[in-house]
Write a protein that holds these residues in place. Structure first.
Motif, PDB file in Angstrom:
ATOM      1  N   GLY A 216     -28.949 -29.393 -24.792  1.00  0.00           N
ATOM      2  CA  GLY A 216     -28.255 -30.743 -24.671  1.00  0.00           C
ATOM      3  C   GLY A 216     -27.178 -30.693 -25.708  1.00  0.00           C
ATOM      4  O   GLY A 216     -26.203 -31.318 -25.585  1.00  0.00           O
ATOM      5  N   ALA A 217     -27.511 -30.154 -26.928  1.00  0.00           N
ATOM      6  CA  ALA A 217     -26.381 -30.147 -28.211  1.00  0.00           C
ATOM      7  C   ALA A 217     -25.168 -29.432 -27.773  1.00  0.00           C
ATOM      8  O   ALA A 217     -24.045 -29.612 -28.105  1.00  0.00           O
ATOM      9  CB  ALA A 217     -26.983 -29.428 -29.425  1.00  0.00           C
ATOM     10  N   ILE A 218     -25.532 -28.115 -27.116  1.00  0.00           N
ATOM     11  CA  ILE A 218     -24.464 -27.377 -26.521  1.00  0.00           C
ATOM     12  C   ILE A 218     -23.518 -28.035 -25.471  1.00  0.00           C
ATOM     13  O   ILE A 218     -22.508 -28.203 -25.424  1.00  0.00           O
ATOM     14  CB  ILE A 218     -24.813 -26.106 -25.788  1.00  0.00           C
ATOM     15  CG1 ILE A 218     -25.392 -25.129 -27.171  1.00  0.00           C
ATOM     16  CG2 ILE A 218     -23.930 -25.343 -25.264  1.00  0.00           C
ATOM     17  CD1 ILE A 218     -26.435 -23.910 -26.593  1.00  0.00           C
ATOM     18  N   ALA A 219     -24.198 -28.942 -24.578  1.00  0.00           N
ATOM     19  CA  ALA A 219     -23.493 -29.414 -23.495  1.00  0.00           C
ATOM     20  C   ALA A 219     -22.723 -30.541 -24.133  1.00  0.00           C
ATOM     21  O   ALA A 219     -21.544 -30.679 -23.910  1.00  0.00           O
ATOM     22  CB  ALA A 219     -24.591 -30.180 -22.647  1.00  0.00           C
ATOM     23  N   ALA A 228     -14.357 -30.911 -36.169  1.00  0.00           N
ATOM     24  CA  ALA A 228     -15.540 -30.535 -37.485  1.00  0.00           C
ATOM     25  C   ALA A 228     -16.654 -31.291 -37.396  1.00  0.00           C
ATOM     26  O   ALA A 228     -17.558 -30.785 -37.788  1.00  0.00           O
ATOM     27  CB  ALA A 228     -14.717 -30.725 -38.810  1.00  0.00           C
ATOM     28  N   LEU A 229     -16.286 -32.771 -37.145  1.00  0.00           N
ATOM     29  CA  LEU A 229     -17.508 -33.906 -37.102  1.00  0.00           C
ATOM     30  C   LEU A 229     -18.370 -33.427 -36.119  1.00  0.00           C
ATOM     31  O   LEU A 229     -19.775 -33.463 -36.010  1.00  0.00           O
ATOM     32  CB  LEU A 229     -16.982 -35.111 -37.089  1.00  0.00           C
ATOM     33  CG  LEU A 229     -18.053 -36.442 -36.856  1.00  0.00           C
ATOM     34  CD1 LEU A 229     -19.068 -36.246 -38.484  1.00  0.00           C
ATOM     35  CD2 LEU A 229     -17.337 -37.651 -36.829  1.00  0.00           C
ATOM     36  N   PHE A 234     -23.740 -30.777 -34.238  1.00  0.00           N
ATOM     37  CA  PHE A 234     -24.200 -29.787 -33.435  1.00  0.00           C
ATOM     38  C   PHE A 234     -25.148 -29.129 -34.423  1.00  0.00           C
ATOM     39  O   PHE A 234     -26.392 -28.759 -33.895  1.00  0.00           O
ATOM     40  CB  PHE A 234     -23.182 -28.827 -32.781  1.00  0.00           C
ATOM     41  CG  PHE A 234     -23.705 -27.662 -32.286  1.00  0.00           C
ATOM     42  CD1 PHE A 234     -24.295 -27.661 -30.786  1.00  0.00           C
ATOM     43  CD2 PHE A 234     -23.731 -26.368 -32.820  1.00  0.00           C
ATOM     44  CE1 PHE A 234     -24.810 -26.443 -30.482  1.00  0.00           C
ATOM     45  CE2 PHE A 234     -24.444 -25.359 -32.327  1.00  0.00           C
ATOM     46  CZ  PHE A 234     -24.892 -25.028 -31.177  1.00  0.00           C
ATOM     47  N   VAL A 235     -24.951 -28.611 -35.473  1.00  0.00           N
ATOM     48  CA  VAL A 235     -25.535 -28.179 -36.542  1.00  0.00           C
ATOM     49  C   VAL A 235     -27.074 -28.678 -36.870  1.00  0.00           C
ATOM     50  O   VAL A 235     -28.137 -28.247 -36.862  1.00  0.00           O
ATOM     51  CB  VAL A 235     -24.769 -27.609 -37.812  1.00  0.00           C
ATOM     52  CG1 VAL A 235     -25.725 -27.126 -38.798  1.00  0.00           C
ATOM     53  CG2 VAL A 235     -23.798 -26.672 -37.251  1.00  0.00           C
ATOM     54  N   LEU A 267     -28.887 -38.364 -32.991  1.00  0.00           N
ATOM     55  CA  LEU A 267     -27.690 -37.407 -33.295  1.00  0.00           C
ATOM     56  C   LEU A 267     -26.786 -37.191 -32.346  1.00  0.00           C
ATOM     57  O   LEU A 267     -25.545 -37.143 -32.567  1.00  0.00           O
ATOM     58  CB  LEU A 267     -28.426 -36.132 -34.001  1.00  0.00           C
ATOM     59  CG  LEU A 267     -28.970 -36.480 -35.414  1.00  0.00           C
ATOM     60  CD1 LEU A 267     -29.684 -34.974 -35.726  1.00  0.00           C
ATOM     61  CD2 LEU A 267     -28.039 -36.861 -36.444  1.00  0.00           C
ATOM     62  N   LEU A 268     -27.389 -36.945 -31.300  1.00  0.00           N
ATOM     63  CA  LEU A 268     -26.572 -36.645 -30.166  1.00  0.00           C
ATOM     64  C   LEU A 268     -25.739 -37.824 -29.554  1.00  0.00           C
ATOM     65  O   LEU A 268     -24.484 -37.843 -29.217  1.00  0.00           O
ATOM     66  CB  LEU A 268     -27.178 -36.338 -28.612  1.00  0.00           C
ATOM     67  CG  LEU A 268     -27.773 -34.658 -28.895  1.00  0.00           C
ATOM     68  CD1 LEU A 268     -28.777 -34.535 -27.830  1.00  0.00           C
ATOM     69  CD2 LEU A 268     -26.868 -33.592 -28.979  1.00  0.00           C
TER      70      LEU A 268
END
Length: 275
Positions: A216-219, A228-229, A234-235, A267-268
């Motif tokens: 999900g994070a990669i998508a 940068a944000l 993502f991190v 977070l997403l």
């Protein structure tokens, strides 16, 4: 107890049976996605209330259907299993809430009505029996995969969400299911529930959930502006996924892994709004 005193007690019991945490998280997610999609305030307010009503119906129907199972394993912390509210009353409110959720979706267009009705039917199907099959994950993949489109279908003009957003939603839905169930695996087995997480086991379920969170994070990262944000978010989500795996390997799985998954969802959503 007088009728006046009983009403607040009943409302508290019903609210406690809605799975308040996930209900509020999903409602906040609908708000965040609506903001990201540029839905105008009046329509956004209607969307958020509709989603809230839908989540109330899903949570209540889950506990109403599982009332006897929860009581059998001593889950008296749950209002229905503990006798604070009857399954029949909870189910009646759940049905009314589902009707209200679809009704509130009508002014926002037929696309949202269809998507919301499908998602609710999927969730109710899980509660009614799919949870005890190897396909228990399917309703979560379907409902969460549709969820990003709730916002875009509420916008003017309406449209389906971008494919990457649907992929992120589906992956997150899989993670929600896998982590929500692991703390109750033993109790579920005692009452005959054998969904996909029960067949995989706790550790394998959490590892697979972590992969879902990362997917999900990669998508989201690839689908939004590479800033940068965005990289920071993502991190952060990746760290949450790693933390979930660490938790399940260092101690008995419990509420913590599910709370981490809910944190990843927020977070997403924050990343979407920021982008």
């Amino acid at each position: 107890m007088t009728d006046a005193a009983a009403k607040p007690h009943l409302v508290r019991a019903l609210w406690g049976a809605t799975h308040p945490g996930p209900t509020l998280v999903v409602t906040v997610l609908s708000l965040a996605l609506g903001i990201a999609a540029g839905v105008e305030p009046a329509r956004l307010a209607l969307l958020v209330v509709a989603v809230f009503a839908g989540q109330v119906s899903v949570g209540l129907s889950n506990d109403a259907i599982d009332g006897a199972r929860d009581a059998a394993v001593g889950r008296t912390d749950k209002p229905i299993a503990g006798g604070a509210v009857t399954p029949e009353r909870a189910l009646a409110v759940a049905v009314a809430s589902a009707i209200l959720a679809v009704g509130l979706s009508v002014p926002l267009g037929p696309g949202l009505v269809a998507a919301h009705a499908i998602a609710l039917a999927s969730a109710w199907a899980y509660n009614a029996g799919l949870k005890s099959t190897p396909f228990s994950i399917a309703p979560f993949v379907l409902s969460f995969g549709l969820f990003p489109s709730f916002a875009t279908l509420s916008a003017v003009p309406p449209a389906l969400a971008a494919p990457w957003a649907s992929v992120a939603g589906a992956a997150l839905g899989a993670a929600v299911h896998l982590t929500n169930v692991v703390r109750d695996l033993d109790d579920d087995r005692r009452t005959g529930v054998r969904g996909l997480p029960h067949r995989l086991g706790a550790r394998a379920s959490v590892v697979l959930a972590a992969c879902g969170i990362l997917a999900g994070a990669i998508a989201v990262f690839l689908g939004t502006d590479a800033t940068a944000l965005g990289l920071v978010f993502f991190v952060a989500v990746a760290a949450v996924a790693v933390a979930a795996v660490v938790v399940v390997f260092v101690r008995s799985p419990g509420r913590a892994v599910f709370q981490l998954t809910m944190l990843a969802a927020l977070l997403l959503a924050a990343q979407l709004v920021a982008a």
